[in-house]
Design a protein around this motif. Structure first.
Motif, PDB file in Angstrom:
ATOM      1  N   ILE A 119      28.497  49.353  57.411  1.00 47.56           N
ATOM      2  CA  ILE A 119      28.994  50.832  57.563  1.00 47.56           C
ATOM      3  C   ILE A 119      30.523  51.087  56.841  1.00 47.56           C
ATOM      4  O   ILE A 119      30.588  52.004  55.989  1.00 47.56           O
ATOM      5  N   MET A 149      19.031  50.129  59.696  1.00 48.00           N
ATOM      6  CA  MET A 149      19.960  51.170  59.560  1.00 48.00           C
ATOM      7  C   MET A 149      19.883  51.797  58.263  1.00 48.00           C
ATOM      8  O   MET A 149      19.900  52.861  58.166  1.00 48.00           O
ATOM      9  N   GLU A 150      19.709  50.905  57.121  1.00 47.10           N
ATOM     10  CA  GLU A 150      19.915  51.290  55.885  1.00 47.10           C
ATOM     11  C   GLU A 150      18.746  52.056  55.364  1.00 47.10           C
ATOM     12  O   GLU A 150      18.482  52.992  54.640  1.00 47.10           O
ATOM     13  N   TRP A 177      24.719  59.097  52.877  1.00 45.33           N
ATOM     14  CA  TRP A 177      24.293  59.358  54.293  1.00 45.33           C
ATOM     15  C   TRP A 177      23.278  60.461  54.618  1.00 45.33           C
ATOM     16  O   TRP A 177      23.498  61.539  54.205  1.00 45.33           O
ATOM     17  N   HIS A 202      19.147  55.549  57.597  1.00 46.18           N
ATOM     18  CA  HIS A 202      20.414  56.355  57.223  1.00 46.18           C
ATOM     19  C   HIS A 202      20.864  56.413  55.880  1.00 46.18           C
ATOM     20  O   HIS A 202      21.610  57.410  55.466  1.00 46.18           O
ATOM     21  N   LYS A 203      20.667  55.378  54.998  1.00 48.76           N
ATOM     22  CA  LYS A 203      21.016  55.606  53.573  1.00 48.76           C
ATOM     23  C   LYS A 203      20.016  56.024  52.763  1.00 48.76           C
ATOM     24  O   LYS A 203      19.031  55.492  52.488  1.00 48.76           O
ATOM     25  N   PRO A 250      27.909  58.342  58.423  1.00 50.80           N
ATOM     26  CA  PRO A 250      27.391  57.022  59.164  1.00 50.80           C
ATOM     27  C   PRO A 250      26.630  57.370  60.434  1.00 50.80           C
ATOM     28  O   PRO A 250      27.266  58.060  61.396  1.00 50.80           O
ATOM     29  N   SER A 292      30.775  51.040  53.180  1.00 51.10           N
ATOM     30  CA  SER A 292      29.619  51.860  52.328  1.00 51.10           C
ATOM     31  C   SER A 292      30.243  53.288  52.230  1.00 51.10           C
ATOM     32  O   SER A 292      29.760  54.484  52.456  1.00 51.10           O
ATOM     33  N   ASP A 336      26.014  56.479  64.573  1.00 50.39           N
ATOM     34  CA  ASP A 336      26.925  56.109  65.598  1.00 50.39           C
ATOM     35  C   ASP A 336      26.078  55.242  66.541  1.00 50.39           C
ATOM     36  O   ASP A 336      25.182  55.505  66.994  1.00 50.39           O
ATOM     37  N   ARG A 377      25.999  45.478  61.093  1.00 48.16           N
ATOM     38  CA  ARG A 377      25.911  46.884  61.069  1.00 48.16           C
ATOM     39  C   ARG A 377      27.283  47.604  60.600  1.00 48.16           C
ATOM     40  O   ARG A 377      27.660  48.426  59.738  1.00 48.16           O
ATOM     41  N   GLU A 378      28.385  47.387  61.574  1.00 49.02           N
ATOM     42  CA  GLU A 378      29.719  47.907  61.662  1.00 49.02           C
ATOM     43  C   GLU A 378      30.338  47.435  60.202  1.00 49.02           C
ATOM     44  O   GLU A 378      31.058  48.291  59.678  1.00 49.02           O
TER      45      GLU A 378
END
Length: 234
Positions: A30, A79-80, A38, A83-84, A43, A33, A45, A26-27
């Motif tokens: 991010i 995550m995507e 977002w 959040h994206k 992004p 990206s 946390d 993930r990091e």
């Protein structure tokens, strides 16, 4: 448990720059990206995952093993989705092909995932939750409120290698905030399931089929204090 990675995915002690971006975690995604849109304007946390998850997880995978790689890829995938905002920015999946289904139900593609959100798609109509009554944003608020200390996820075992990966997982958190008006108990809430994921040669996801009992999980939060959803299936 099978722990053999694909020949075209380099095994290393840690995620390395020569691996596909989404395999690095993930990091790394991010950080790469900067042009992504977002949902919250910035992004996510993941400091709670770094801080608390290592002590709370029940499985430890050898760095670079298939289970380690699968966990990283699925974490990026989640995550995507969460959040994206634009599917064109998703690097962990083939956005124009990806579909998700739950317990053998109707597969859902990227456009619907981006509009409804992963919680609504993965839970649907349940005795203790109605996806029809939630927006993308409100669905995330529900679980962020119930699990303010984090709602973590880990791979337990991997049963088959790419291109069709089958694995068992655990989702957990401490019920320390209200769930739809039901007061928290401070208990550890756990959920277990099996996922079958189809991937490309570079481990981008094209399909995920999830099998788990979300009624048992949500029932632990509702504790009999919510009026059952009349539109729940089954």
């Amino acid at each position: 448990m099978l722990e053999q990675p694909r020949k075209d995915v380099r095994v290393s002690d840690t995620a390395t720059p020569d691996q596909p971006l989404h395999v690095q975690g993930r990091e790394a995604v991010i950080a790469a990206s900067a042009d992504a849109v977002w949902r919250d304007g910035a992004p996510p946390d993941y400091h709670l995952s770094h801080q608390d998850m290592p002590a709370e997880r029940t499985s430890q995978h050898a760095p670079g093993s298939l289970a380690d790689i699968v966990e990283r890829v699925v974490q990026v995938f989640e995550m995507e989705l969460s959040h994206k905002k634009n599917p064109a920015d998703w690097v962990s999946m083939v956005a124009d092909k990806v579909v998700i289904s739950v317990n053998g139900g109707q597969p859902v593609g990227s456009a619907e995932l981006a509009e409804r959100g992963s919680y609504n798609v993965l839970i649907g109509e349940n005795p203790y939750y109605s996806a029809e009554q939630e927006t993308f944003e409100s669905s995330h608020d529900v679980f962020h409120e119930a699990f303010p200390g984090g709602f973590f996820w880990e791979v337990l075992e991997v049963y088959s290698p790419p291109p069709t990966i089958t694995f068992k997982w655990r989702h957990w958190g401490t019920f320390s905030g209200p769930y739809k008006g039901v007061e928290p108990t401070g208990e550890r809430i756990e959920m277990f399931g099996i996922t079958v994921a189809k991937v490309t040669d570079d481990l981008r996801i094209t399909e995920t089929h999830h099998y788990y009992d979300n009624t048992d999980f949500l029932g632990q939060l509702a504790r009999g204090q919510l009026t059952p959803n009349p539109h729940a299936h089954g």
